[in-house]
Every structure is written in structure tokens, then in C-alpha cells.
Write a protein that holds these residues in place. Sequence first.
Motif, PDB file in Angstrom:
ATOM      1  N   UNK A 347      61.063  75.847  62.222  1.00 39.22           N
ATOM      2  CA  UNK A 347      60.341  75.209  63.316  1.00 39.22           C
ATOM      3  C   UNK A 347      60.692  73.723  63.421  1.00 39.22           C
ATOM      4  N   UNK A 348      60.806  73.068  62.281  1.00 38.59           N
ATOM      5  CA  UNK A 348      61.128  71.638  62.287  1.00 38.59           C
ATOM      6  C   UNK A 348      62.481  71.385  62.932  1.00 38.59           C
ATOM      7  N   UNK A 349      63.422  72.294  62.711  1.00 39.20           N
ATOM      8  CA  UNK A 349      64.745  72.151  63.325  1.00 39.20           C
ATOM      9  C   UNK A 349      64.674  72.273  64.842  1.00 39.20           C
ATOM     10  N   UNK A 350      63.562  72.795  65.335  1.00 37.24           N
ATOM     11  CA  UNK A 350      63.330  72.941  66.774  1.00 37.24           C
ATOM     12  C   UNK A 350      62.276  71.959  67.266  1.00 37.24           C
ATOM     13  N   UNK A 351      62.064  70.902  66.480  1.00 31.47           N
ATOM     14  CA  UNK A 351      61.137  69.815  66.839  1.00 31.47           C
ATOM     15  C   UNK A 351      59.686  70.276  66.942  1.00 31.47           C
ATOM     16  N   UNK A 352      59.325  71.246  66.106  1.00 34.01           N
ATOM     17  CA  UNK A 352      57.940  71.699  66.020  1.00 34.01           C
ATOM     18  C   UNK A 352      57.452  71.444  64.596  1.00 34.01           C
ATOM     19  N   UNK A 353      56.408  70.655  64.460  1.00 31.21           N
ATOM     20  CA  UNK A 353      55.887  70.271  63.147  1.00 31.21           C
ATOM     21  C   UNK A 353      54.691  71.159  62.820  1.00 31.21           C
ATOM     22  N   UNK A 354      54.893  72.091  61.882  1.00 28.64           N
ATOM     23  CA  UNK A 354      53.826  72.997  61.434  1.00 28.64           C
ATOM     24  C   UNK A 354      54.004  73.194  59.931  1.00 28.64           C
ATOM     25  N   UNK A 355      53.105  72.696  59.118  1.00 21.47           N
ATOM     26  CA  UNK A 355      53.316  72.689  57.670  1.00 21.47           C
ATOM     27  C   UNK A 355      53.004  74.025  57.006  1.00 21.47           C
ATOM     28  N   UNK A 356      53.606  74.209  55.836  1.00 22.00           N
ATOM     29  CA  UNK A 356      53.327  75.366  54.981  1.00 22.00           C
ATOM     30  C   UNK A 356      52.767  74.876  53.657  1.00 22.00           C
ATOM     31  N   UNK A 357      51.815  75.609  53.115  1.00 22.75           N
ATOM     32  CA  UNK A 357      51.226  75.227  51.840  1.00 22.75           C
ATOM     33  C   UNK A 357      49.901  75.903  51.644  1.00 22.75           C
ATOM     34  N   UNK A 358      49.106  75.347  50.726  1.00 21.69           N
ATOM     35  CA  UNK A 358      47.722  75.811  50.553  1.00 21.69           C
ATOM     36  C   UNK A 358      46.728  74.706  50.887  1.00 21.69           C
ATOM     37  N   UNK A 359      47.220  73.487  51.128  1.00 21.73           N
ATOM     38  CA  UNK A 359      46.449  72.422  51.765  1.00 21.73           C
ATOM     39  C   UNK A 359      45.187  72.036  50.996  1.00 21.73           C
ATOM     40  N   UNK A 360      45.291  72.037  49.677  1.00 21.52           N
ATOM     41  CA  UNK A 360      44.183  71.677  48.794  1.00 21.52           C
ATOM     42  C   UNK A 360      43.002  72.647  48.916  1.00 21.52           C
ATOM     43  N   UNK A 361      43.234  73.777  49.549  1.00 22.08           N
ATOM     44  CA  UNK A 361      42.176  74.790  49.686  1.00 22.08           C
ATOM     45  C   UNK A 361      42.310  75.799  48.541  1.00 22.08           C
ATOM     46  N   UNK A 362      42.181  75.293  47.328  1.00 23.01           N
ATOM     47  CA  UNK A 362      42.406  76.126  46.144  1.00 23.01           C
ATOM     48  C   UNK A 362      41.438  77.305  46.091  1.00 23.01           C
ATOM     49  N   UNK A 363      40.172  77.061  46.349  1.00 23.44           N
ATOM     50  CA  UNK A 363      39.172  78.130  46.251  1.00 23.44           C
ATOM     51  C   UNK A 363      39.381  79.221  47.306  1.00 23.44           C
ATOM     52  N   UNK A 364      39.567  78.889  48.598  1.00 22.67           N
ATOM     53  CA  UNK A 364      39.815  79.964  49.569  1.00 22.67           C
ATOM     54  C   UNK A 364      41.067  80.769  49.262  1.00 22.67           C
TER      55      UNK A 364
END
Length: 399
Positions: A347-364
Motif C-alpha cells: 500500500x505504501x508503494x501506492x501512496x496509501x499509509x496504513x500500518x500493520x502491527x498490534x498497536x500496543x493493544x496487547x490484551x485484545x
Amino acid sequence: MAIDLTALRAYFPSLDTGLAFFDGPGGTQTPRPVADAIAATLTGPLSNRGTVSPSELNAERAVADFRAAYADLLHVPANGVVHGRSATQLTYDFSRHLAKGWNPGDEIILSRLDHDANVRPWIQAAERAGVTVRWIDIDAETTELDLDTYERALSPRTRLVAVTAASNVLGTKPPLRRIADRAHEAGALVYVDGVHYAAHHLVDVSALGADLFVCSPYKFLGPHCGVLAAAPAFLETLRPDKLVPSTDTVPERFEFGTLPYEVLAGATAAVDFLAELDPGTGTSRRERLTHSLHALHEHELTLRARLQEGLESLGDAITVHSKAPDRTPTLLMSIEGRDAREAQAHLAARNVVAPAGSFYAYEPFTALKLEDPALRAGLAPYNTTDDVDRFLDGLASFL
């Protein structure tokens, strides 16, 4: 009336890059009036606070304007507004302040839905005080809090319930007032992580049932800092460790060291900017915020529906984990047989910023057995239908 997106987007220099941003839950882009307010305050003239020189008065004004702005945004008295470096820092500070009144045998209740910033500070404070931690679980089928587990956890020994107003990964908005009312019946305090919620809804701290409410202006177009809101009379009951010469006045007794006046000015400008998105006929800033944030909510709901329908059209390759009927415009998803980080790069190569991760949401992530990383798409005020279509086209080409 509705938000004029063309006029709105013209205030954001970063949008001139052609990037489509879906990383709003992690922090929004900054409009020029916010940056201008920061620069103007820094170049002032500016000194430490005082009542004599123009530079001292500029610092005083930055603090007073900040408290007034967040009083309007959160519907609390101005002297119930506390500045902090971040919501995490404020939660750590107030976990220590509150734990001074805890004793072995006391209990606190935390939520499996929460960002770790509203979990780990309380666990660590409880460990030091010899206090038992109990939990509100998540219903895996609905991604909502299981309130039966809350009822079982609640007791006359409960001193605090810490819960999110909206999940930063799933978007789920738990029935906060119901949770707060039950906590208050048991004699417990309610600490609300409103970081994700305040980015999408007008806040009324008292109506939500929160005794303490924390948010982050950089999630809604402001600079990086945190804000805690509470009733001044309640803050008067807390005695933080502090330097002898520093003031004991509320709320300043909780703000350590010289305040970042330029950041406060930027945070104030963000509130003023939000109030003018679609102010209607409001005369007060609170009235303008009410009208503007209602329009923002409707705009984001429309975009969320378009995004969700588009994801469903991509078939079984995409699993959307955000299921609760009442939620923010944030969707967490997995891609069958693929690493979400690869999707992020595609997506970034197509100028779309959308992150991957767990985003500090350890419990969920742990409770729902979600694969880390997952892809998150979160909407912000400046997003458009074209942005959504670009995200969907980019994801389709990845599959």
C-alpha cells in the motif's frame, strides 16, 4: 450543512504529497493553523510565566487558553484540565497518586479491550500496593466487553475500574455509563482512556461517568501531548509528590516542571480548528464543537460504510475483526495466508499509509488470539471517498 472537505484539506500541507492516510488512530496530520500557533508562541516573545513583562504574560495566556479550550472540548471546569507529555505518562502519574490510598486486600478492575497504557500502569501500581487485579473479558464473537465478567469482578473491595471509551484497534465502544454507574454503586473510581474516543466524538466527561478522563490532542489534529480531565474538587483530594517551591494549586500541582507553552498553544489551536469544521449557528465554542463533531461523525460513518462494503467485496481473503455495532471508524483486519507487513509495504508503494502491527493493544490481541501483525485502517476528518477507494484498490491488487 456538511464539512467542506476541499476547504478542510487545503489546511494540511502533508496532503499535498498525494498520500492517503489511514493511520489516524496512531496520530493525525497537522493543519497549518496548529503549526502557526506553535511557531508564533515560540517566537513570542516568550519567558517563564509571570505578570510583569509581555513575554511572561504570553506564557500565562498560553496556559489559560489551553485550559479554557479543553474545558470546552471535554465539558469540565478549566481548573480540572491537567497537561501531560502523553496519555501514558498521565496514567502512570495518576496510578501512583491513586495507589497511595490503596491497601492490601483492595481490588482494581481492568479491561481486556484496552491499550496497554490503561493496563500496565495499574498492574504495576497494584503489585507495589499488594492489590488484586480482576478483569473484564472480551466476547470473541462480538468483540464487545463481556459485562457478566464485570459483574463477577465487581465487589465492595473494588477501588478503581479502568476502561477504554473506544478500542484503538477494534473501534469497539463499550457501554461506558453502565460500567461507570455500577462502579460508583460499589464505591469505586472510574478512569477512562478516551484517547481513541475523543478523536471521533464530542466528550462530556460527567455524562460518560468518568472520574478521570485522559486523551491525546495529536489524535485529533493537535501536537504531541496528553490531557487529563477531572472535577477540581476530586483533584484536590490527591497529593502528588512534588518539589517544595512548586505550586500546590489544582491542577498545576500535577504538572511537573516548566510547561511547553508552544505545545499548549498548538493544542488550543486544534480545538479551535475542530470547532470551525461545521460550526452551524453556535455562538460559544462548545456549541460550535457540538455541531462540527456531529458533522464529522456523520462523514466518518459514511466512509466507514464504504470501506467495510469494499472489504466484504474482496471475499474470504480478508477477515475484519471489528464487529461491534457501536464503534469508531477503525477497522482491524487479517489477510489469509499473508503477512500484514507485506500489505503495508504494498500500500505504501501506492501512496496509501496504513500500518500493520498490534498497536500496543496487547490484551485484545492476546484475548482474541489475533495474529500479530494485523492491518489497521483508521479514518480521520480529512479522508475522502477517493482515499477509501485507493485503499481498497491497493489491497485488491495485493491479494
